[in-house]
Design a protein around this motif. Structure first.
Motif, PDB file in Angstrom:
ATOM      1  N   ILE A   6     -12.267  -3.446  11.331  1.00 44.93           N
ATOM      2  CA  ILE A   6     -11.560  -4.542  11.993  1.00 44.93           C
ATOM      3  C   ILE A   6     -10.067  -4.316  11.814  1.00 44.93           C
ATOM      4  O   ILE A   6      -9.590  -4.165  10.686  1.00 44.93           O
ATOM      5  N   LEU A   7      -9.339  -4.276  12.909  1.00 48.42           N
ATOM      6  CA  LEU A   7      -7.899  -4.032  12.878  1.00 48.42           C
ATOM      7  C   LEU A   7      -7.166  -5.340  13.137  1.00 48.42           C
ATOM      8  O   LEU A   7      -7.238  -5.887  14.228  1.00 48.42           O
ATOM      9  N   HIS A  28     -24.429  -2.396   5.056  1.00 47.02           N
ATOM     10  CA  HIS A  28     -23.372  -2.150   6.043  1.00 47.02           C
ATOM     11  C   HIS A  28     -21.998  -2.311   5.401  1.00 47.02           C
ATOM     12  O   HIS A  28     -21.817  -3.106   4.476  1.00 47.02           O
ATOM     13  N   GLN A  29     -21.031  -1.562   5.910  1.00 46.19           N
ATOM     14  CA  GLN A  29     -19.680  -1.597   5.365  1.00 46.19           C
ATOM     15  C   GLN A  29     -18.720  -2.235   6.361  1.00 46.19           C
ATOM     16  O   GLN A  29     -18.681  -1.849   7.530  1.00 46.19           O
ATOM     17  N   ILE A  30     -17.945  -3.203   5.888  1.00 51.65           N
ATOM     18  CA  ILE A  30     -16.952  -3.888   6.717  1.00 51.65           C
ATOM     19  C   ILE A  30     -15.584  -3.663   6.096  1.00 51.65           C
ATOM     20  O   ILE A  30     -15.391  -3.918   4.897  1.00 51.65           O
ATOM     21  N   THR A  31     -14.634  -3.194   6.892  1.00 49.92           N
ATOM     22  CA  THR A  31     -13.277  -2.951   6.408  1.00 49.92           C
ATOM     23  C   THR A  31     -12.284  -3.635   7.328  1.00 49.92           C
ATOM     24  O   THR A  31     -12.363  -3.491   8.556  1.00 49.92           O
ATOM     25  N   LEU A  32     -11.352  -4.376   6.759  1.00 51.18           N
ATOM     26  CA  LEU A  32     -10.290  -5.014   7.527  1.00 51.18           C
ATOM     27  C   LEU A  32      -8.963  -4.347   7.187  1.00 51.18           C
ATOM     28  O   LEU A  32      -8.610  -4.239   6.017  1.00 51.18           O
ATOM     29  N   VAL A  33      -8.233  -3.914   8.219  1.00 54.90           N
ATOM     30  CA  VAL A  33      -6.913  -3.309   8.056  1.00 54.90           C
ATOM     31  C   VAL A  33      -5.869  -4.298   8.554  1.00 54.90           C
ATOM     32  O   VAL A  33      -5.955  -4.776   9.693  1.00 54.90           O
ATOM     33  N   SER A  34      -4.887  -4.612   7.718  1.00 54.01           N
ATOM     34  CA  SER A  34      -3.828  -5.543   8.101  1.00 54.01           C
ATOM     35  C   SER A  34      -2.497  -4.998   7.623  1.00 54.01           C
ATOM     36  O   SER A  34      -2.407  -4.401   6.543  1.00 54.01           O
ATOM     37  N   ARG A  35      -1.444  -5.214   8.402  1.00 53.96           N
ATOM     38  CA  ARG A  35      -0.116  -4.738   8.004  1.00 53.96           C
ATOM     39  C   ARG A  35       0.449  -5.531   6.829  1.00 53.96           C
ATOM     40  O   ARG A  35       1.399  -5.114   6.191  1.00 53.96           O
ATOM     41  N   SER A  36      -0.135  -6.709   6.555  1.00 52.18           N
ATOM     42  CA  SER A  36       0.321  -7.533   5.446  1.00 52.18           C
ATOM     43  C   SER A  36      -0.870  -8.155   4.734  1.00 52.18           C
ATOM     44  O   SER A  36      -1.882  -8.477   5.363  1.00 52.18           O
ATOM     45  N   ARG A  37      -0.747  -8.312   3.431  1.00 49.42           N
ATOM     46  CA  ARG A  37      -1.825  -8.962   2.680  1.00 49.42           C
ATOM     47  C   ARG A  37      -1.702 -10.480   2.728  1.00 49.42           C
ATOM     48  O   ARG A  37      -2.571 -11.190   2.218  1.00 49.42           O
ATOM     49  N   GLN A  38      -0.644 -11.000   3.338  1.00 49.08           N
ATOM     50  CA  GLN A  38      -0.460 -12.446   3.441  1.00 49.08           C
ATOM     51  C   GLN A  38      -0.944 -12.947   4.805  1.00 49.08           C
ATOM     52  O   GLN A  38      -0.463 -12.490   5.848  1.00 49.08           O
ATOM     53  N   GLU A  75      -4.206  -2.505   3.309  1.00 53.92           N
ATOM     54  CA  GLU A  75      -2.902  -2.950   3.790  1.00 53.92           C
ATOM     55  C   GLU A  75      -2.163  -1.731   4.349  1.00 53.92           C
ATOM     56  O   GLU A  75      -1.730  -0.846   3.600  1.00 53.92           O
ATOM     57  N   ALA A  76      -2.035  -1.656   5.667  1.00 63.04           N
ATOM     58  CA  ALA A  76      -1.418  -0.497   6.312  1.00 63.04           C
ATOM     59  C   ALA A  76      -1.168  -0.802   7.785  1.00 63.04           C
ATOM     60  O   ALA A  76      -1.673  -1.796   8.340  1.00 63.04           O
ATOM     61  N   GLU A  77      -0.398   0.059   8.427  1.00 58.58           N
ATOM     62  CA  GLU A  77      -0.136  -0.026   9.863  1.00 58.58           C
ATOM     63  C   GLU A  77      -1.114   0.868  10.615  1.00 58.58           C
ATOM     64  O   GLU A  77      -1.437   1.969  10.163  1.00 58.58           O
ATOM     65  N   VAL A  78      -1.561   0.396  11.765  1.00 56.11           N
ATOM     66  CA  VAL A  78      -2.404   1.220  12.633  1.00 56.11           C
ATOM     67  C   VAL A  78      -1.490   2.082  13.499  1.00 56.11           C
ATOM     68  O   VAL A  78      -0.645   1.572  14.224  1.00 56.11           O
ATOM     69  N   ALA A  79      -1.659   3.407  13.412  1.00 55.24           N
ATOM     70  CA  ALA A  79      -0.808   4.330  14.153  1.00 55.24           C
ATOM     71  C   ALA A  79      -1.457   4.827  15.426  1.00 55.24           C
ATOM     72  O   ALA A  79      -0.783   5.018  16.445  1.00 55.24           O
ATOM     73  N   HIS A  80      -2.768   5.065  15.398  1.00 57.28           N
ATOM     74  CA  HIS A  80      -3.426   5.659  16.567  1.00 57.28           C
ATOM     75  C   HIS A  80      -4.911   5.342  16.523  1.00 57.28           C
ATOM     76  O   HIS A  80      -5.522   5.303  15.448  1.00 57.28           O
TER      77      HIS A  80
END
Length: 375
Positions: A6-7, A28-38, A75-80
């Protein structure tokens, strides 16, 4: 085992993650990527600007919340995004590299296209993050006389905080005994009827503006700003001493790689929230190409629908949950009462419009409920 990625850590991404964690088994594995933890509760930023709450009241730690719900957090930015190899490249965060996925939910929202308004960065306040809301609050406290302009640019698609700010400013100045020294003007790039998608709602809102002696200028499209003046597309200039302006929106830059966006960068989806032309990819929230405003409750419902349908896919069933495009909002402090409007955007049925102090209370309870159930 399915690997779900999930982006985006806004309303739609958080709700989708929580619903999937409830529906999918531990294998099952669920991962959320967000540019901020807040996580930021954006509907409360008007209250923050006017000193009605503090920063801690409008945010919570997203990492803690996700881990408590069996969701991995990055916690990271999506680049591509590579939809063919099913990999997402992430950068500028605690992890950098490529994350594989079996299913993807794109919930990266929209970006602020401030570059479309010359001088916006230097001369305008806005209410689209905590720091900017606090900065606008300081400007409000320093503002004593002259003209205040509150509005949105063409393509902003977020009218509610504009009107709420106008009413809150009128009440703030009344309490300080400075209302008669200030001219408050609301500027809209279209008509109120277009903003609200309903004639009866527009009538009620115009009446509330008139009762508070707030000037309304419709079909005014601001294209550039100087230190004390807003210039429109036809060259007309409006001087101001205080300015809050919602900038244009544009779809997330990362959506470009999916090759399914409209001219404004928003992702084309069906009523199941599936991205058109791609398997195993859903899009939810402000990033999707639905008409009308971009609102939190819409993002929440889209996240729920996507989670239900994705879980059905993983179980080998055909997705059946559909999203219905409804607009619900409360404009706080509209005179003595709050204004509530509920409109089905995809039909011609008239909106439900109500005015009562009850809706102010209901809006506060909604925020409290969100904090209790999601933080």
């Amino acid at each position: 085992m399915a690997n779900v990625l999930i982006l985006g850590g806004g309303f739609s991404g958080v709700v989708a993650a929580e619903h999937l964690a409830e529906q999918l088994g531990d294998e099952h594995q669920i991962t959320l990527v967000s540019r901020s933890r807040q996580f930021i509760f954006y509907p409360a930023l008007v209250r923050l600007a006017f000193g009605k709450c503090s920063p801690k009241d409008v945010s919570f730690d997203l990492r803690h919340t996700m881990l408590n719900r069996r969701v991995n957090f990055v916690e990271a930015e999506v680049a591509h995004i590579d939809p063919f190899e099913r990999r997402v490249t992430i950068a500028h965060g605690e992890v950098e590299g490529k994350l594989p996925y079996d299913y993807l939910i794109f919930a990266l929202g929209r970006r602020l296209a401030t570059e479309k308004i010359t001088g916006f960065y230097e001369h305008a306040h806005h209410l689209l993050n905590v720091d900017k809301a606090i900065k606008f609050g300081r400007a409000i406290n320093e503002f004593k006389e002259g003209r205040a302009i509150l509005g949105q640019c063409f393509g902003a698609r977020l009218p509610v905080p504009v009107y709420e700010s106008a009413f809150a400013l009128a009440r703030h100045l009344d309490k300080k005994g400075q209302r008669d020294r200030v001219r408050i003007t609301v500027v809209s790039p279209e008509t109120i009827e277009s903003d609200l998608r309903d004639a009866n709602g527009a009538i009620a809102l115009k009446r509330a503006l008139e009762n508070q002696q707030i000037e309304l200028l419709e079909n005014v499209r601001i294209t550039s700003l100087t230190q004390n003046s807003a210039i429109t597309n036809n060259g007309e200039a409006f001087d101001f001493n205080l300015l809050m302006l919602v900038p244009p929106f544009h779809g997330s830059s990362a959506a470009h790689y999916l090759n399914v966006t409209d001219e404004d960068g928003y992702i084309q989806v069906d009523a199941m929230m599936r991205v058109r032309g791609h398997e195993r990819i859903y899009a939810v929230g402000d990033c999707v190409a639905f008409s009308g405003p971009k609102m939190g409750h819409m993002a929440v419902r889209q996240g729920e629908v996507a989670a239900l349908n994705l879980a059905a896919e993983i179980a080998g069933h055909e997705p059946t949950s559909e999203y219905f495009h409804e607009m619900r909002f409360v404009i706080d402090e509209a005179g003595n009462d709050a204004l509530y409007l509920h409109k089905d955007i995809w039909t011609d049925e008239p909106a439900t419009v109500r005015t009562s102090r009850f809706w102010t209370w209901a809006k506060r309870m909604q925020q409290k409920y969100w904090e209790v159930t999601h933080s």
